[in-house]
Design an enzyme around this catalytic site. Structure first.
Site, PDB file in Angstrom:
ATOM      1  N   GLY A  46      -9.491   5.425  13.222  1.00  0.00           N
ATOM      2  CA  GLY A  46      -9.764   4.300  14.270  1.00  0.00           C
ATOM      3  C   GLY A  46      -8.942   4.317  15.357  1.00  0.00           C
ATOM      4  O   GLY A  46      -8.255   5.453  15.697  1.00  0.00           O
ATOM      5  N   GLY A  49      -4.978  -0.410  20.704  1.00  0.00           N
ATOM      6  CA  GLY A  49      -4.704  -0.727  21.984  1.00  0.00           C
ATOM      7  C   GLY A  49      -3.582   0.800  22.679  1.00  0.00           C
ATOM      8  O   GLY A  49      -3.714   0.971  23.883  1.00  0.00           O
ATOM      9  N   GLY A  51      -2.804   3.768  20.725  1.00  0.00           N
ATOM     10  CA  GLY A  51      -2.988   4.820  20.114  1.00  0.00           C
ATOM     11  C   GLY A  51      -4.230   5.140  18.998  1.00  0.00           C
ATOM     12  O   GLY A  51      -4.995   4.175  18.858  1.00  0.00           O
ATOM     13  N   LYS A  67      -0.713   7.449  13.129  1.00  0.00           N
ATOM     14  CA  LYS A  67      -0.935   6.607  14.320  1.00  0.00           C
ATOM     15  C   LYS A  67      -0.331   7.241  15.258  1.00  0.00           C
ATOM     16  O   LYS A  67       0.879   7.465  15.526  1.00  0.00           O
ATOM     17  CB  LYS A  67      -0.391   5.024  13.903  1.00  0.00           C
ATOM     18  CG  LYS A  67      -0.873   4.368  15.260  1.00  0.00           C
ATOM     19  CD  LYS A  67      -0.304   2.912  15.103  1.00  0.00           C
ATOM     20  CE  LYS A  67      -0.487   2.120  16.255  1.00  0.00           C
ATOM     21  NZ  LYS A  67      -0.171   0.671  16.034  1.00  0.00           N
ATOM     22  N   ASP A 165      -0.724 -10.267  15.563  1.00  0.00           N
ATOM     23  CA  ASP A 165      -2.395  -9.597  15.746  1.00  0.00           C
ATOM     24  C   ASP A 165      -2.940  -9.731  14.417  1.00  0.00           C
ATOM     25  O   ASP A 165      -3.420  -8.482  14.017  1.00  0.00           O
ATOM     26  CB  ASP A 165      -2.163  -8.299  16.325  1.00  0.00           C
ATOM     27  CG  ASP A 165      -3.466  -7.740  17.065  1.00  0.00           C
ATOM     28  OD1 ASP A 165      -4.530  -8.774  17.320  1.00  0.00           O
ATOM     29  OD2 ASP A 165      -3.680  -6.753  17.036  1.00  0.00           O
TER      30      ASP A 165
END
Length: 324
Positions: A46, A49, A51, A67, A165
Site C-alpha cells: 500500500g 501520504g 511513504g 514502510k 488518523d
C-alpha cells in the site's frame, strides 16, 4: 523515549542521537532491500501520504512490512520521528508492533510485523465484491479489538496518545482477522494537564470530528468520532469514501434512520446469522461516538464497556445530529 520535537535532522548520526536504540533494532538498508526483492512492485502492500509499504521475508521465512518514507520530505522526516516516538514503547495486542527501523544515509524505513489479511478497508472491498464473507462475529471482534487498542492509547499508555488518523486502512488484520491499529505518523502525545491541543488539521475526510475539522481543536474525542465512523462502516459494509460526496453521507444516514426507528436498515444485507439486538447495540455505540458535541461522546474506555453489555436508551441522546 526522548525525541527533539521539530528537529530537522538529516544525517544518520543525527537520528542515532535522537533514538533510544535499546527499544529498537536497527536494520541495514541492504538487508531490507534484499528481503523485499529490491522493493519489487509485487511486494507493494500500500501507499500512504509519506511513504510506501512493502512486504519482505527474512531468510528464516518470517514476513515483515517495511514502510519506506520519503527522505526528501520534511513532513516525512517529522512523521518518521513521530511514529517511532509514539509507538516504539506501546505494547498492546491491538496495536501493530514496531520491530525496528533503518536510518542509513537518506533511507528512513520503519519495520513492522506483517499482518496476513491486509487492512479493514481491503476486507470491506473484498466483501463488497463478494470475494470474502465477513461474519457478524468477525465484525464485532474487529470493533471491540480496535476499541481496546484506542482505549489503551488514550487511557493507559503514558503519556496518552491521540492517533489522529483512525480509519479502515489503518486498522490491519492478522490471519484470524484480529485488528491491530497501525500508522502512527500523525499521532500526538497528549499531556496529562491538557484539555485540548490546537494543531493543524490532518487526517482523512469523512473521519474527521467536526470540532477538529473546523477549529483545529484536538482532543481524544476526535479519535472517538473516527471510531464511530469505523463502526458504521463495519456494520453497513460500506466504505466512507463511497458516501462522502453524496447527499446521504454515511454518518448522517445512520442518524436519520435512528430518528425514524429504522436503524437496522444500516446493516449489510450480505451479513447473515446475527442477533438484531446485538447489532443495534453496536450501531447505537457508533452513533454515540459521532455526536456533534465532543462532551457528549463516550471515552474509549466507556466504549469498550458499552460494546460488552447492552446499551440502555439513556446511554446517549440523539439531540445533536452530526453535521456533514
Amino acid at each position: 523515549m526522548a525525541l527533539l520535537r521539530g528537529c530537522l535532522c538529516r544525517s544518520e548520526e543525527d537520528f542515532r542521537g535522537l533514538l533510544n536504540l535499546e527499544n529498537l533494532r536497527l536494520f541495514s538498508y541492504k538487508e531490507i532491500r534484499a528481503a523485499t526483492n529490491n522493493f519489487d512492485r509485487s511486494n507493494k502492500l500500500g501507499r500512504g501520504g509519506f511513504g510506501t509499504v512493502y512486504k519482505g521475508v527474512w531468510g528464516d521465512g518470517t514476513a515483515f512490512a517495511a514502510k519506506v518514507l520519503c527522505s526528501e520530505s520534511e513532513q516525512g522526516i517529522k512523521e518518521f520521528l513521530a511514529e517511532i516516538e509514539s509507538i516504539s514503547e506501546a505494547k498492546h495486542a491491538n496495536l501493530v508492533r514496531l520491530l525496528g527501523c533503518c536510518i542509513q544515509r537518506k533511507n528512513r524505513i520503519l519495520v513492522y510485523e506483517y499482518l496476513e489479511n491486509n487492512s479493514l478497508d481491503h476486507a470491506l472491498q473484498l466483501q463488497a465484491n463478494g470475494a470474502t464473507r465477513l461474519t457478524w462475529s468477525t465484525r464485532a471482534d474487529i470493533c471491540v479489538g480496535t476499541a481496546k487498542g484506542l482505549s489503551y492509547l488514550h487511557e493507559e499508555h503514558e503519556p496518552n496518545i491521540v492517533h489522529r488518523d483512525i480509519k479502515a486502512s489503518n486498522v490491519l488484520l492478522d490471519r484470524d482477522y484480529r485488528p491491530k491499529i497501525g500508522d502512527f505518523g500523525l499521532a500526538k502525545l497528549f499531556p496529562d494537564n491538557a484539555t485540548h491541543i490546537s494543531t493543524g488539521v490532518v487526517g482523512t475526510c469523512g473521519y474527521l470530528a467536526p470540532e477538529y475539522f473546523v477549529h483545529g481543536q484536538l482532543t481524544k474525542k476526535a479519535d472517538v468520532y473516527s471510531f464511530g465512523v469505523l463502526v458504521l462502516e463495519i456494520i453497513s459494509g460500506r466504505r466512507i469514501s463511497q458516501t462522502i460526496h453524496s447527499d446521504m453521507f454515511l454518518v448522517r444516514e445512520a442518524w436519520v434512520l435512528y430518528q425514524q426507528g429504522s436503524l437496522l436498515d444500516m446493516v449489510d444485507a450480505r451479513m447473515e446469522d446475527y442477533q438484531e439486538e446485538e447489532v443495534l447495540r453496536y450501531l447505537r455505540v457508533g452513533l454515540a461516538c459521532t455526536q456533534a458535541a465532543p462532551s457528549s461522546r463516550p471515552t474509549m474506555g466507556q466504549v469498550v464497556a458499552l460494546l460488552s453489555r447492552p446499551v440502555c436508551s439513556a446511554s446517549f441522546t440523539c439531540s445533536e445530529v452530526a453535521p456533514r
